[in-house]
Design a protein around this motif. Structure first.
Motif, PDB file in Angstrom:
ATOM      1  N   VAL A 128       0.831  -1.199   0.000  1.00 23.51           N
ATOM      2  CA  VAL A 128       0.000   0.000   0.000  1.00 23.51           C
ATOM      3  C   VAL A 128       0.866   1.250   0.000  1.00 23.51           C
ATOM      4  O   VAL A 128       0.561   2.235  -0.692  1.00 23.51           O
ATOM      5  CB  VAL A 128      -0.982  -0.006   1.192  1.00 23.51           C
ATOM      6  N   LEU A 129       1.981   1.244   0.742  1.00 23.48           N
ATOM      7  CA  LEU A 129       2.869   2.406   0.725  1.00 23.48           C
ATOM      8  C   LEU A 129       3.542   2.553  -0.638  1.00 23.48           C
ATOM      9  O   LEU A 129       3.740   3.678  -1.113  1.00 23.48           O
ATOM     10  CB  LEU A 129       3.908   2.276   1.827  1.00 23.48           C
ATOM     11  N   ASP A 130       3.878   1.433  -1.260  1.00 20.65           N
ATOM     12  CA  ASP A 130       4.432   1.511  -2.616  1.00 20.65           C
ATOM     13  C   ASP A 130       3.428   2.181  -3.555  1.00 20.65           C
ATOM     14  O   ASP A 130       3.806   3.022  -4.388  1.00 20.65           O
ATOM     15  CB  ASP A 130       4.774   0.107  -3.129  1.00 20.65           C
ATOM     16  N   TRP A 131       2.159   1.808  -3.435  1.00 16.66           N
ATOM     17  CA  TRP A 131       1.137   2.387  -4.310  1.00 16.66           C
ATOM     18  C   TRP A 131       0.974   3.887  -4.021  1.00 16.66           C
ATOM     19  O   TRP A 131       0.868   4.692  -4.942  1.00 16.66           O
ATOM     20  CB  TRP A 131      -0.195   1.668  -4.113  1.00 16.66           C
ATOM     21  N   GLY A 379      -6.973  -4.074   1.587  1.00 12.89           N
ATOM     22  CA  GLY A 379      -6.668  -3.744   0.197  1.00 12.89           C
ATOM     23  C   GLY A 379      -5.884  -4.823  -0.512  1.00 12.89           C
ATOM     24  O   GLY A 379      -5.777  -4.787  -1.739  1.00 12.89           O
ATOM     25  N   GLU A 380      -5.317  -5.775   0.236  1.00 10.80           N
ATOM     26  CA  GLU A 380      -4.645  -6.901  -0.397  1.00 10.80           C
ATOM     27  C   GLU A 380      -5.670  -7.988  -0.648  1.00 10.80           C
ATOM     28  O   GLU A 380      -6.392  -8.414   0.252  1.00 10.80           O
ATOM     29  CB  GLU A 380      -3.479  -7.390   0.466  1.00 10.80           C
ATOM     30  N   SER A 381      -5.742  -8.431  -1.874  1.00  8.28           N
ATOM     31  CA  SER A 381      -6.857  -9.232  -2.362  1.00  8.28           C
ATOM     32  C   SER A 381      -6.878 -10.641  -1.792  1.00  8.28           C
ATOM     33  O   SER A 381      -5.847 -11.227  -1.484  1.00  8.28           O
ATOM     34  CB  SER A 381      -6.790  -9.296  -3.892  1.00  8.28           C
ATOM     35  N   ASP A 382      -8.095 -11.194  -1.687  1.00  9.17           N
ATOM     36  CA  ASP A 382      -8.269 -12.602  -1.360  1.00  9.17           C
ATOM     37  C   ASP A 382      -8.065 -13.478  -2.589  1.00  9.17           C
ATOM     38  O   ASP A 382      -8.011 -14.700  -2.473  1.00  9.17           O
ATOM     39  CB  ASP A 382      -9.680 -12.859  -0.818  1.00  9.17           C
ATOM     40  N   GLY A 383      -8.005 -12.850  -3.774  1.00  8.97           N
ATOM     41  CA  GLY A 383      -7.812 -13.614  -4.995  1.00  8.97           C
ATOM     42  C   GLY A 383      -8.876 -13.368  -6.045  1.00  8.97           C
ATOM     43  O   GLY A 383      -8.867 -14.013  -7.095  1.00  8.97           O
ATOM     44  N   CYS A 384      -9.791 -12.401  -5.782  1.00 10.35           N
ATOM     45  CA  CYS A 384     -10.853 -12.111  -6.751  1.00 10.35           C
ATOM     46  C   CYS A 384     -10.671 -10.742  -7.400  1.00 10.35           C
ATOM     47  O   CYS A 384     -10.727 -10.615  -8.620  1.00 10.35           O
ATOM     48  CB  CYS A 384     -12.222 -12.204  -6.076  1.00 10.35           C
ATOM     49  N   ALA A 388      -4.119 -13.287  -5.338  1.00 15.06           N
ATOM     50  CA  ALA A 388      -4.142 -13.423  -3.877  1.00 15.06           C
ATOM     51  C   ALA A 388      -2.933 -12.729  -3.270  1.00 15.06           C
ATOM     52  O   ALA A 388      -1.791 -13.011  -3.630  1.00 15.06           O
ATOM     53  CB  ALA A 388      -4.155 -14.891  -3.488  1.00 15.06           C
ATOM     54  N   GLY A 389      -3.205 -11.798  -2.383  1.00 19.94           N
ATOM     55  CA  GLY A 389      -2.140 -11.076  -1.705  1.00 19.94           C
ATOM     56  C   GLY A 389      -1.684  -9.818  -2.401  1.00 19.94           C
ATOM     57  O   GLY A 389      -0.881  -9.077  -1.839  1.00 19.94           O
ATOM     58  N   SER A 390      -2.190  -9.551  -3.587  1.00 19.83           N
ATOM     59  CA  SER A 390      -1.771  -8.339  -4.303  1.00 19.83           C
ATOM     60  C   SER A 390      -2.620  -7.155  -3.869  1.00 19.83           C
ATOM     61  O   SER A 390      -3.801  -7.301  -3.526  1.00 19.83           O
ATOM     62  CB  SER A 390      -1.892  -8.532  -5.815  1.00 19.83           C
ATOM     63  N   PHE A 391      -2.033  -5.955  -3.881  1.00 18.46           N
ATOM     64  CA  PHE A 391      -2.759  -4.763  -3.464  1.00 18.46           C
ATOM     65  C   PHE A 391      -3.644  -4.280  -4.600  1.00 18.46           C
ATOM     66  O   PHE A 391      -3.203  -4.135  -5.747  1.00 18.46           O
ATOM     67  CB  PHE A 391      -1.793  -3.650  -3.060  1.00 18.46           C
ATOM     68  N   THR A 392      -4.905  -4.019  -4.275  1.00 19.21           N
ATOM     69  CA  THR A 392      -5.887  -3.550  -5.245  1.00 19.21           C
ATOM     70  C   THR A 392      -6.465  -2.226  -4.756  1.00 19.21           C
ATOM     71  O   THR A 392      -7.230  -2.205  -3.779  1.00 19.21           O
ATOM     72  CB  THR A 392      -7.022  -4.583  -5.404  1.00 19.21           C
ATOM     73  N   PRO A 393      -6.121  -1.110  -5.382  1.00 19.30           N
ATOM     74  CA  PRO A 393      -6.578   0.189  -4.873  1.00 19.30           C
ATOM     75  C   PRO A 393      -8.095   0.325  -4.853  1.00 19.30           C
ATOM     76  O   PRO A 393      -8.646   0.990  -3.967  1.00 19.30           O
ATOM     77  CB  PRO A 393      -5.923   1.204  -5.815  1.00 19.30           C
ATOM     78  N   TYR A 395     -10.308  -1.981  -4.202  1.00 18.37           N
ATOM     79  CA  TYR A 395     -10.807  -2.664  -3.014  1.00 18.37           C
ATOM     80  C   TYR A 395     -10.404  -1.906  -1.750  1.00 18.37           C
ATOM     81  O   TYR A 395     -11.188  -1.774  -0.804  1.00 18.37           O
ATOM     82  CB  TYR A 395     -10.276  -4.095  -2.988  1.00 18.37           C
ATOM     83  N   ALA A 396      -9.188  -1.391  -1.719  1.00 19.72           N
ATOM     84  CA  ALA A 396      -8.731  -0.618  -0.569  1.00 19.72           C
ATOM     85  C   ALA A 396      -9.611   0.605  -0.357  1.00 19.72           C
ATOM     86  O   ALA A 396     -10.016   0.916   0.776  1.00 19.72           O
ATOM     87  CB  ALA A 396      -7.270  -0.206  -0.753  1.00 19.72           C
ATOM     88  N   TYR A 397      -9.913   1.309  -1.426  1.00 23.81           N
ATOM     89  CA  TYR A 397     -10.726   2.516  -1.322  1.00 23.81           C
ATOM     90  C   TYR A 397     -12.134   2.172  -0.848  1.00 23.81           C
ATOM     91  O   TYR A 397     -12.742   2.902  -0.030  1.00 23.81           O
ATOM     92  CB  TYR A 397     -10.773   3.233  -2.670  1.00 23.81           C
ATOM     93  N   ALA A 398     -12.667   1.073  -1.351  1.00 25.15           N
ATOM     94  CA  ALA A 398     -14.003   0.652  -0.918  1.00 25.15           C
ATOM     95  C   ALA A 398     -14.024   0.342   0.573  1.00 25.15           C
ATOM     96  O   ALA A 398     -14.970   0.703   1.287  1.00 25.15           O
ATOM     97  CB  ALA A 398     -14.449  -0.565  -1.733  1.00 25.15           C
ATOM     98  N   LEU A 399     -13.003  -0.317   1.074  1.00 22.75           N
ATOM     99  CA  LEU A 399     -12.931  -0.593   2.509  1.00 22.75           C
ATOM    100  C   LEU A 399     -12.791   0.683   3.314  1.00 22.75           C
ATOM    101  O   LEU A 399     -13.404   0.843   4.382  1.00 22.75           O
ATOM    102  CB  LEU A 399     -11.747  -1.515   2.796  1.00 22.75           C
ATOM    103  N   ALA A 400     -11.972   1.608   2.825  1.00 25.17           N
ATOM    104  CA  ALA A 400     -11.708   2.841   3.564  1.00 25.17           C
ATOM    105  C   ALA A 400     -12.914   3.768   3.603  1.00 25.17           C
ATOM    106  O   ALA A 400     -13.015   4.608   4.503  1.00 25.17           O
ATOM    107  CB  ALA A 400     -10.519   3.570   2.945  1.00 25.17           C
ATOM    108  N   THR A 401     -13.804   3.634   2.654  1.00 23.10           N
ATOM    109  CA  THR A 401     -14.979   4.510   2.604  1.00 23.10           C
ATOM    110  C   THR A 401     -16.255   3.764   2.947  1.00 23.10           C
ATOM    111  O   THR A 401     -17.345   4.328   2.852  1.00 23.10           O
ATOM    112  CB  THR A 401     -15.123   5.149   1.205  1.00 23.10           C
TER     113      THR A 401
END
Length: 402
Positions: A128-131, A379-384, A388-393, A395-401
């Protein structure tokens, strides 16, 4: 005319006496006026203060916005592990929640466990910090940065990499020690992890895993640390044969003993599943077989899942009560994605409508609940939504809001 002269002399004396009286009165008035003025000046400067100047009014204290935490600075540290896939929840994790007996009232032996009491560590190297660094102009960046990237979170060690793992762990623990904080470390290399699911992998066999854990322990140092030992290794072990499950549990018991021996200040937590999975008695029996009561400091629950914190607290206490063992055993709860509770049954892979939960802390105010942690990195994906394990902005934004 002697009488006239006498009268004139008498009148002259009276006029001189009157003039002297007027002069004396004038002098006395001047003295009084000067004294009064001096008194006012002295009163106006008592104790070095000027009473004519109003005392300044303190500025109002600005309270922080509850939804956007203040970023927490961390000391720079080298990269820990380039690949840190978090476990993808399997459909079996979201089976119907078993009915449970009412939670027993805490006894004197279940008062607050002696857990670490300090700020948690945010490693400066994460997806997430890399992104955030790579996308300064993305309109989602401020929200993702303040609500996710700024929060302390676990560091995963998912590669079976003998010869390297001790140094990688040491980089994290040294960085945390320099910052005066507690790292959360996740060894995730048990053979046949995730039952061959989206996060499959790990060491080739248990002997290799035992050697890897010994190297992992070498990097723990002497400071306080929290170790989340192998998510799913116990709760998701039904896919193994009875003999393979027994061998895995023996290996986990050795791992707990190795880690605590290497650093007595490291608290090691074993896999407790979550409140929507196994009944507390069943989970406690498996934990006991894996040595959690004798070679660990407690259990962790809700890793990579969504169940509400109150449910997890109640469940963890029931598991601990069934587990037995020393009274100091406690529990930590993953609150990274449980802000809106669990999704409908069967929706386990990056489900929509979820939200961030309680921010990480070791001060829960709850008996036997040692910490709320962000083990699964939001924000790190379950695989969808991504690998799996990759950061998805998105999904991260959806969780944060959410």
């Amino acid at each position: 005319m002697p009488g006239t002269r006498v009268r004139r002399r008498t009148a002259h004396r009276e006029r001189r006496r009157a003039a002297r009286r007027h002069a004396l009165l004038a002098v006395a008035s001047a003295v009084v006026a000067i004294g009064a003025t001096a008194g006012l000046i002295d009163a106006g400067h008592q104790d070095g203060r000027d009473t004519a100047r109003p005392e300044p009014t303190p500025s109002p204290l600005l309270q922080p916005l509850p939804a956007i935490p203040t970023p927490t600075p961390t000391a720079p540290a080298p990269s820990a592990s380039s690949a840190r896939p978090a476990p993808a929840p399997s459909p079996s994790r979201t089976t119907a929640r078993p009915s449970a007996a009412p939670e027993p009232p805490p006894s004197p032996s279940t008062t607050a466990a002696p857990a670490p009491r300090a700020r948690l560590f945010r490693h400066p190297d994460s997806q997430v910090l890399d992104w955030v660094r790579a996308h300064p102009d993305d309109p989602r960046r401020p929200v993702i940065e303040s609500r996710i990237a700024a929060q302390p979170a676990a560091v995963w060690f998912a590669a079976h990499n003998p010869g390297e793992i001790a140094g990688q762990v040491r980089e994290v623990t040294r960085g945390a020690a320099a910052a005066g904080r507690i790292p959360v470390l996740v060894p995730y290399a048990i053979p046949d992890r995730d039952c061959g699911g989206a996060s499959k992998g790990g060491a080739p066999d248990l002997a290799a895993y035992d050697a890897w854990i010994r190297e992992f322990a070498e990097g723990l140092g002497a400071g306080a640390a929290i170790v989340i030992l192998e998510p799913d290794a116990i709760a998701l072990s039904d896919c193994l044969s009875a003999s393979d499950r027994s061998a895995r549990f023996a290996s986990l018991a050795r791992a707990g003993r190795t880690l605590r021996t290497a650093n007595p200040r490291a608290r090691v937590y074993f896999d407790g599943g979550h409140s929507g999975w196994h009944a507390p008695a069943k989970q406690a029996a498996a934990l006991r077989a894996a040595g959690a009561a004798t070679n660990g400091d407690g259990i962790f629950t809700n890793v990579a899942n969504f169940h509400r914190t109150a449910d997890e607290r109640a469940y963890a206490r029931r598991v601990l009560a069934a587990l037995g063992g020393p009274p100091g055993l406690g529990a930590v709860v993953d609150t990274s994605r449980n802000g809106n509770g669990a999704p409908p049954a069967g929706q386990w892979c990056d489900p929509a409508g979820r939200a961030l939960g309680q921010t990480p802390t070791t001060r829960t105010g709850e008996a036997r609940i040692d910490a709320y942690l962000w083990v699964k990195l939001p924000g790190e994906s379950d695989g969808c939504s991504g690998a799996a394990g990759s950061f998805t902005p998105e999904y991260a934004y959806a969780l944060a809001t959410g």
